[in-house]
Design a protein around this motif. Structure first.
Motif, PDB file in Angstrom:
ATOM      1  N   TRP A 294    -117.105  -6.226 -41.295  1.00 34.55           N
ATOM      2  CA  TRP A 294    -115.874  -6.550 -40.581  1.00 34.55           C
ATOM      3  C   TRP A 294    -115.775  -8.014 -40.197  1.00 34.55           C
ATOM      4  O   TRP A 294    -114.749  -8.652 -40.406  1.00 34.55           O
TER       5      TRP A 294
ATOM      6  N   ARG B 299    -113.583   3.568 -52.803  1.00 35.74           N
ATOM      7  CA  ARG B 299    -113.765   2.101 -52.750  1.00 35.74           C
ATOM      8  C   ARG B 299    -113.912   1.523 -54.156  1.00 35.74           C
ATOM      9  O   ARG B 299    -113.357   0.458 -54.465  1.00 35.74           O
TER      10      ARG B 299
ATOM     11  N   TRP C 241    -111.992  -7.121 -47.489  1.00 34.24           N
ATOM     12  CA  TRP C 241    -112.945  -6.169 -46.906  1.00 34.24           C
ATOM     13  C   TRP C 241    -113.885  -5.596 -47.972  1.00 34.24           C
ATOM     14  O   TRP C 241    -115.091  -5.487 -47.765  1.00 34.24           O
TER      15      TRP C 241
ATOM     16  N   ASP D 177    -114.376   5.626 -46.496  1.00 32.48           N
ATOM     17  CA  ASP D 177    -115.809   5.937 -46.405  1.00 32.48           C
ATOM     18  C   ASP D 177    -116.334   6.533 -47.711  1.00 32.48           C
ATOM     19  O   ASP D 177    -117.544   6.575 -47.935  1.00 32.48           O
TER      20      ASP D 177
ATOM     21  N   GLY E 211    -117.509  -4.181 -46.800  1.00 30.23           N
ATOM     22  CA  GLY E 211    -117.208  -3.493 -45.545  1.00 30.23           C
ATOM     23  C   GLY E 211    -117.723  -4.188 -44.293  1.00 30.23           C
ATOM     24  O   GLY E 211    -117.704  -3.581 -43.207  1.00 30.23           O
TER      25      GLY E 211
END
Length: 512
Positions: free
Chosen positions: A460, A495, A453, A490, A458
């Motif tokens: 999908w 991340r 991911w 988020d 991000g």
């Protein structure tokens, strides 16, 4: 000039007559010795004029005289004085023939001339020669002192070379040639670098003689302590005489004083350099420039590099690097700022200059290895940032086991090699441990899903396709990641940290 047999022959009061060896009268005479022994050789040192009346000699026996003369020659006797009118009215022909065949100077001493008169003449001549040598030595000392005070070491070397009728060269603490006289001697002196390095390994004062008899070089260490601060080389075609020896000793003393004085000046310059560095790191370049004056002002007018060096081992030191850097800068005529700092060495040197080159080429002694961090080229207003760059490069050099790392090299390369640090790996293992423990129960593959991911930024559908699962399955897994970690995906910082943790662990797995 030293006393010779010719000088004695020309002495009007002695009235000596030459019977053999006329071509060898220019040999110096060290002493006059009287002996009536059949074999006086054990008592000879060489250089003597032997005086005898042949009281115990079989002077008319040709074989005995031939053996007698040969023994004298092998012992280094330069001449034989034979007194007539005592045991023999004239010198026996057997002795004259033996001396002529061996080309040994044979002097006939008349009855009215006592041996004591010859000994006195030799002694007086030697004393006069010694006085002339001492006087010449003092005169040389005055000239050398005047040259050293008025014009410096280069002028001193020129005077010394003239006094010894040869050449002279000065080496710094690193063994490099600082100056030589005459000018052609620079190349000759450079060939003695290995000999100078061996001399430096011995406690001061130390000396050595190298070369051949017709190209003789004396090396003398400089310095008052046990550590050699430099060396003097004196090249001549023959061993030094008394006057020349005085001149060399005077030069060694004067150059040692110059070296020790230079050390005092270097200590003062080092304190000034430390003040300049503190002002630069405090963000006060104008004050730093005002304090540095002519000594370091030129260094701040052009791009410079900031280097930090430290010992690799706990008990190492950076003294060798300090000498190498300062010597290289001195030879190139450039300024360099070198400040000790808690066992480390901080260097501010001209970009592309000799001092930076000496750092990159430095080869420390085995067991005293050092590591160096080098900043990017910078100026006075960004010295604090350059200091941080050098520290970062030094830290990377330690981790990678390299002697020198440049900050430019770090900026131009990838950040991934930095993730090999043990602290980074510990952080990554701690961040991902809960996810790995979850996957170990067989309830999903959260780590692989998170990696896919994040690698797809991000997205999908793309990440789910990479995993071969439905996008709803992937959404469920990412919610579980957030629940287990207690952090929101988020958040871009989260991340980033997770991605670096994944890269650090993958790097570790690849290395293992």
């Amino acid at each position: 000039m030293p006393l010779t047999l010719a000088s004695l022959v020309h002495h009007s009061a002695l009235k000596l007559t030459v019977r053999s060896g006329e071509g060898r009268l220019d040999i110096p005479v060290r002493w006059a010795h009287v002996s009536e022994l059949a074999d006086p050789v054990p008592y000879m040192e060489g250089g003597e004029l032997l005086l005898t009346t042949a009281m115990t000699l079989d002077a008319e026996n040709p074989e005995a005289m031939s053996r007698y003369v040969r023994r004298l020659q092998r012992a280094g006797v330069v001449g034989l004085g034979f007194a007539i009118g005592v045991n023999y009215d004239e010198i026996p022909e057997a002795l004259v023939t033996a001396a002529q065949e061996a080309d040994l100077p044979l002097l006939e001493v008349p009855r009215p001339t006592p041996f004591l008169a010859i000994s006195k003449a030799v002694s007086a001549a030697m004393a006069a020669d010694q006085y002339r040598a001492v006087t010449a030595g003092f005169e040389a000392q005055r000239e050398l002192t005047k040259a050293a005070l008025a014009e410096g070491p280069a002028a001193l070397l020129a005077r010394l070379a003239s006094h010894v009728d040869g050449w002279a060269a000065l080496y710094d603490a690193s063994g490099a040639v600082v100056a030589a006289a005459p000018e052609w001697a620079t190349r000759r002196a450079a060939r003695l670098t290995a000999d100078v390095e061996r001399l430096r390994e011995r406690p001061a004062p130390a000396s050595a003689v190298v070369g051949s008899p017709d190209d003789r070089v004396e090396l003398q260490s400089l310095g008052t302590g046990r550590r050699v601060r430099g060396a003097l080389a004196v090249g001549t075609g023959a061993p030094l005489g008394t006057a020349e020896r005085y001149a060399v000793h005077s030069a060694v003393a004067l150059l040692t004083l110059t070296t020790e004085r230079s050390r005092s000046l270097q200590a003062a310059e080092q304190r000034l350099g430390a003040a300049v560095l503190r002002l630069l790191l405090a963000g006060q370049p104008d004050h730093a420039r005002a304090v540095s004056g002519d000594l370091y002002g030129g260094l701040l007018d052009a791009p410079f590099r900031l280097l930090i060096a430290g010992p690799l081992a706990e008990h190492g030191d950076v003294a060798g690097l300090t000498e190498a850097v300062e010597s290289a800068a001195s030879r190139a005529g450039e300024a360099v700022l070198a400040v000790p700092e808690n066992g480390r060495l901080v260097i501010l040197a001209a970009d592309g200059g000799a001092a930076v080159g000496a750092c990159t080429a430095y080869e420390p002694e085995v067991g005293n290895e050092i590591v160096i961090g080098l900043s990017a080229p910078t100026g006075p207003s960004a010295a604090a940032a350059a200091y941080k760059q050098a520290e970062q490069a030094l830290s990377v050099a330690r981790r990678r086991g390299r002697s020198l790392v440049e900050h430019d090299e770090m900026a131009a390369g990838s950040v991934l090699p930095l993730l090999a640090d043990d602290a980074v790996r510990a952080f990554a293992d701690g961040m991902l441990r809960a996810l790995r423990e979850h996957d170990a129960t067989g309830r999903g593959d959260l780590v692989a899903s998170l990696r896919a991911w994040l690698s797809r930024h991000g997205q999908w559908d793309a990440a789910a396709a990479d995993l071969g699962v439905h996008r709803h399955t992937l959404r469920y897994r990412m919610r579980r990641v957030e629940e287990i970690l207690g952090r929101s995906l988020d958040d871009p910082d989260v991340r980033m940290e997770l991605w670096l943790a994944l890269k650090a662990t993958s790097t570790a797995e690849e290395e293992s």
